[in-house]
Design an enzyme around this catalytic site. Structure first.
Site, PDB file in Angstrom:
ATOM      1  N   ASP A  52      43.274 -17.453  34.618  1.00  0.00           N
ATOM      2  CA  ASP A  52      44.723 -17.549  34.427  1.00  0.00           C
ATOM      3  C   ASP A  52      45.278 -18.806  35.088  1.00  0.00           C
ATOM      4  OD1 ASP A  52      47.139 -16.757  33.419  1.00  0.00           O
ATOM      5  OD2 ASP A  52      47.544 -15.243  34.955  1.00  0.00           O
ATOM      6  N   ASN A  54      47.014 -11.499  23.669  1.00  0.00           N
ATOM      7  CA  ASN A  54      47.210 -12.951  23.533  1.00  0.00           C
ATOM      8  C   ASN A  54      47.498 -13.385  22.096  1.00  0.00           C
ATOM      9  OD1 ASN A  54      44.890 -13.751  26.222  1.00  0.00           O
ATOM     10  ND2 ASN A  54      47.117 -13.727  26.291  1.00  0.00           N
TER      11      ASN A  54
HETATM   12  C1  IPE Z   1      45.421 -12.272  30.930  1.00  0.00           C
HETATM   13  O1  IPE Z   1      46.190 -13.399  31.143  1.00  0.00           O
HETATM   14  C2  IPE Z   1      44.542 -12.456  29.716  1.00  0.00           C
HETATM   15  C3  IPE Z   1      43.450 -13.402  29.879  1.00  0.00           C
HETATM   16  C4  IPE Z   1      43.162 -14.055  30.975  1.00  0.00           C
HETATM   17  C5  IPE Z   1      42.620 -13.617  28.730  1.00  0.00           C
HETATM   18  P1  IPE Z   1      47.685 -13.495  30.582  1.00  0.00           P
HETATM   19  O2  IPE Z   1      48.219 -14.787  31.082  1.00  0.00           O
HETATM   20  O3  IPE Z   1      47.690 -13.288  29.121  1.00  0.00           O
HETATM   21  O4  IPE Z   1      48.361 -12.244  31.275  1.00  0.00           O
HETATM   22  P2  IPE Z   1      49.910 -11.891  31.524  1.00  0.00           P
HETATM   23  O5  IPE Z   1      50.577 -11.867  30.182  1.00  0.00           O
HETATM   24  O6  IPE Z   1      50.477 -12.946  32.403  1.00  0.00           O
HETATM   25  O7  IPE Z   1      49.903 -10.544  32.207  1.00  0.00           O
HETATM   26  C1  IPE Z   2      44.925 -18.333  30.904  1.00  0.00           C
HETATM   27  O1  IPE Z   2      45.926 -19.246  31.140  1.00  0.00           O
HETATM   28  C2  IPE Z   2      44.332 -18.463  29.521  1.00  0.00           C
HETATM   29  C3  IPE Z   2      44.557 -17.310  28.657  1.00  0.00           C
HETATM   30  C4  IPE Z   2      45.250 -16.256  28.949  1.00  0.00           C
HETATM   31  C5  IPE Z   2      43.967 -17.343  27.341  1.00  0.00           C
HETATM   32  P1  IPE Z   2      47.429 -19.028  30.616  1.00  0.00           P
HETATM   33  O2  IPE Z   2      47.536 -19.685  29.276  1.00  0.00           O
HETATM   34  O3  IPE Z   2      47.800 -17.602  30.646  1.00  0.00           O
HETATM   35  O4  IPE Z   2      48.233 -19.858  31.688  1.00  0.00           O
HETATM   36  P2  IPE Z   2      49.629 -19.496  32.326  1.00  0.00           P
HETATM   37  O5  IPE Z   2      49.544 -18.121  32.885  1.00  0.00           O
HETATM   38  O6  IPE Z   2      50.660 -19.595  31.223  1.00  0.00           O
HETATM   39  O7  IPE Z   2      49.831 -20.538  33.385  1.00  0.00           O
HETATM   40 MG    MG Z   3      48.670 -16.431  32.062  1.00  0.00          MG
END
Ligand code: IPE
Ligand code: IPE
Ligand code: MG
Length: 260
Positions: A37, A85
């Site tokens: 994340d 996602n």
């Molecule tokens: C969790 O991250 C899903 C993955 C790492 C694949 P998100 O960034 O999607 O989670 P939320 O929405 O902040 O809880």
């Molecule tokens: C994690 O990074 C990747 C996935 C969830 C696929 P994010 O895209 O959620 O990054 P933030 O949370 O917006 O910074």
């Molecule tokens: Mg995220």
């Protein structure tokens, strides 16, 4: 680059030139699950598009894998794309899935040579066909490897997984193949996506968020939780070892009375 004598396998780059700290036997988590994340925030802080953050995560996955092997971890799960996602912009979804496919295509030979067994945990009916073939091919290529399980959680959601397992149990009971009174933890576990992978010992989430976001809810029943503010594109083997060191100092109780 570190070279293993007599092989062409490279275990680098290793910025310190050293090896991982040694922990007492039994103090290394067998299964580490990592919620990747912070890619979007990493990019935003640099004035870049979110997708640049996803691309920047790729070398960090490789470094984390090498660091996990050095630490003696046997199963490493990465949460790469959740069932939720799909709610993101189609361009971002397409790019994330493309990066996952590219990661496998570019690195599967090296990961195979290192003895990684790839496993795909998640729904197989919705990702683009090419990505599905790539992930399934990686599993097939590495199926006899034993150094470490590398679990790719792609189109994964724990509720989805548990619903699927519950429906399977219900189907078997309705068909008379299963006695509902005999359903136990093992019966449900054996109907999950990857029943051979044990419960999570250590759950790591990067980027400062302190939530589970529908990841491995059943398998994390007794997991130790570790949250770090590091954004995943800045994560590496040293950050992983910090988490393992923290875990090594904890007392797990599983409901029993504590030592003190
Ligand atoms: C969790 O991250 C899903 C993955 C790492 C694949 P998100 O960034 O999607 O989670 P939320 O929405 O902040 O809880
Ligand atoms: C994690 O990074 C990747 C996935 C969830 C696929 P994010 O895209 O959620 O990054 P933030 O949370 O917006 O910074
Ligand atoms: Mg995220």
């Amino acid at each position: 680059m570190q070279q293993m004598a007599g092989t062409s396998v490279s275990w680098g780059p290793h910025p310190s030139g050293g090896w991982s700290p040694l922990w007492a036997p039994g103090r290394v988590p067998a299964h580490v699950a990592l919620i990747v994340d912070g890619n979007g925030r990493w990019a935003a802080r640099r004035g870049l598009a979110r997708n640049a953050g996803h691309a920047a995560a790729v070398p960090r996955l490789l470094d984390t894998i090498d660091g996990a092997v050095e630490a003696g971890i046997r199963h490493l799960s990465f949460y790469l794309f959740s069932t939720e996602n799909w709610l993101r912009e189609p361009e971002e979804v397409a790019r994330i899935l493309e990066i996952i496919g590219g990661f496998v295509t570019d690195n599967q030979a090296a990961l195979h040579a290192k003895g990684m067994r790839a496993l795909w945990c998640g729904r197989r009916d919705r990702v683009p066909d090419a990505l599905g073939r790539t992930l399934a091919g990686f599993e097939q290529l590495t199926r006899d490897n034993r150094t470490m399980d590398l679990v790719f959680c792609v189109d994964y959601g724990a509720r989805d997984e548990l619903l699927r397992a519950a429906a399977e149990l219900a189907r078997e009971a309705a068909d008379g193949r299963l006695n509902p009174d005999c359903i136990d933890v093992a019966s449900l576990t054996s109907r999950l996506y990857q029943p051979g992978v044990p419960d999570v010992d250590l759950l790591i989430r990067t980027s400062g968020e302190r939530r589970i976001s529908n990841f491995l809810l059943w398998q994390c029943a007794y997991a130790e939780l570790y949250f770090t503010d590091v954004l995943f594109p800045d994560f590496d083997r040293f950050a992983l070892w910090e988490a393992v060191a923290d875990y090594a100092g904890r007392e797990r109780r599983f409901g029993k009375a504590g030592a003190a």
